[in-house]
Enzyme design. Structure first.
Site, short mmCIF file in Angstrom:
data_model
loop_
_atom_site.label_atom_id
_atom_site.label_comp_id
_atom_site.label_asym_id
_atom_site.label_seq_id
_atom_site.Cartn_x
_atom_site.Cartn_y
_atom_site.Cartn_z
CD GLU A 114 -2.96 -1.23 2.11
OE1 GLU A 114 -4.22 -1.35 2.43
OE2 GLU A 114 -2.35 -0.96 3.57
CD GLU A 134 -3.75 -6.96 3.53
OE1 GLU A 134 -2.65 -5.59 3.86
OE2 GLU A 134 -3.82 -7.14 1.95
#
Length: 260
Positions: A114, A134
């Site tokens: 990210e 995730e």
């Protein structure tokens, strides 16, 4: 620039180098590191002596996401606070006045990827791997991964990455446009610093304007972007540096035409 516990900030001319320093944890991000990244990038954005920023990690990892040990111990409110602070951290990179070049030296996973998605230019070595795993924890990215991945890779590529949690060699992102170059390990920092130096040598106002315009183009209205482009160009043309360089170019062209 103050001393930090989880990272260092150095300067080489007009280039700042931010290095994550939790190598024993593959530079996994805990709350302290999150706060220090935010503080460092906000300070660099305001530093007029800095023209570009290179960010990298110590050891074998760029950043292996959040520190899961700390993550697991958080209460619900603490988790929410951590995520909200993350929004500010990523904004400090993505909206930085200075171009940010990621020198990806190893794993960039979860929050690490990210962070890469927030950078303006991405250089990686041949061993670097990126991913948003995730889903393997029954979660989803919380630092803009679902939104920026679609913006930079397209929805279908993003879905494949997000829904499988795949960890992918950085070389596979070159064609997609997320990674600019793959270089040998010993060329990673020299190449990142070379590019940063080239950018930092150009007029800061023009570089800042270009960064704002390309960011707007990712999701903004075309007509608004074109108007914004004209306004920024007009300001640069009327500015001291623009007037000087245009005149110098015109004078050189006139000399060439008058030559033998």
């Amino acid at each position: 620039m103050r001393a930090y516990q989880t990272l260092t900030v150095e300067t080489a001319g007009r280039v700042a180098i931010v290095t994550f320093r939790r190598a024993d944890q593959l530079n996994a991000m805990n709350r302290l590191m999150q706060g220090e990244i935010t503080e460092a990038f906000e300070a660099l954005s305001a530093e007029e002596g800095v023209g570009a920023i290179v960010v990298t990690g110590e050891g074998r990892g760029f950043m292996a996401g959040a520190d899961i040990k700390e993550y697991a111990a958080q209460t619900g409110p603490e988790f929410d606070t951590f995520q909200a602070a993350g929004t500010r951290m990523y904004a400090a990179i993505e909206n930085n006045r200075r171009p940010v070049i990621a020198a990806v030296n190893g794993f960039a996973l979860g929050g690490g990827m990210e962070l890469v998605l927030c950078c303006d230019i991405v250089i990686a070595n041949q061993f670097a791997k990126l991913g948003l795993p995730e889903i393997k924890l029954g979660l989803i990215p919380g630092g803009g991964g679902t939104q920026r991945t679609v913006a930079k890779l397209g929805r279908n590529r993003a879905n494949l990455l997000l829904m499988t949690g795949a960890i992918v060699p950085a070389s596979e992102f070159v064609h997609a446009g997320l990674v600019n170059e793959i270089v040998d390990v010993d060329r990673l920092m020299p190449r990142a610093l070379e590019l940063a130096g080239m950018i930092a040598a150009e007029p800061a106002a023009a570089i800042e304007g270009l960064k704002a315009l390309t960011a707007h183009a990712m999701s903004g209205d075309l007509a608004d972007g074109l108007a914004m482009e004209r306004d920024i160009l007009g300001d640069l043309y009327r500015g001291e540096i623009g007037q000087q360089r245009v005149k110098e170019f015109a004078d050189r062209s006139a000399v060439k035409k008058a030559g033998p």
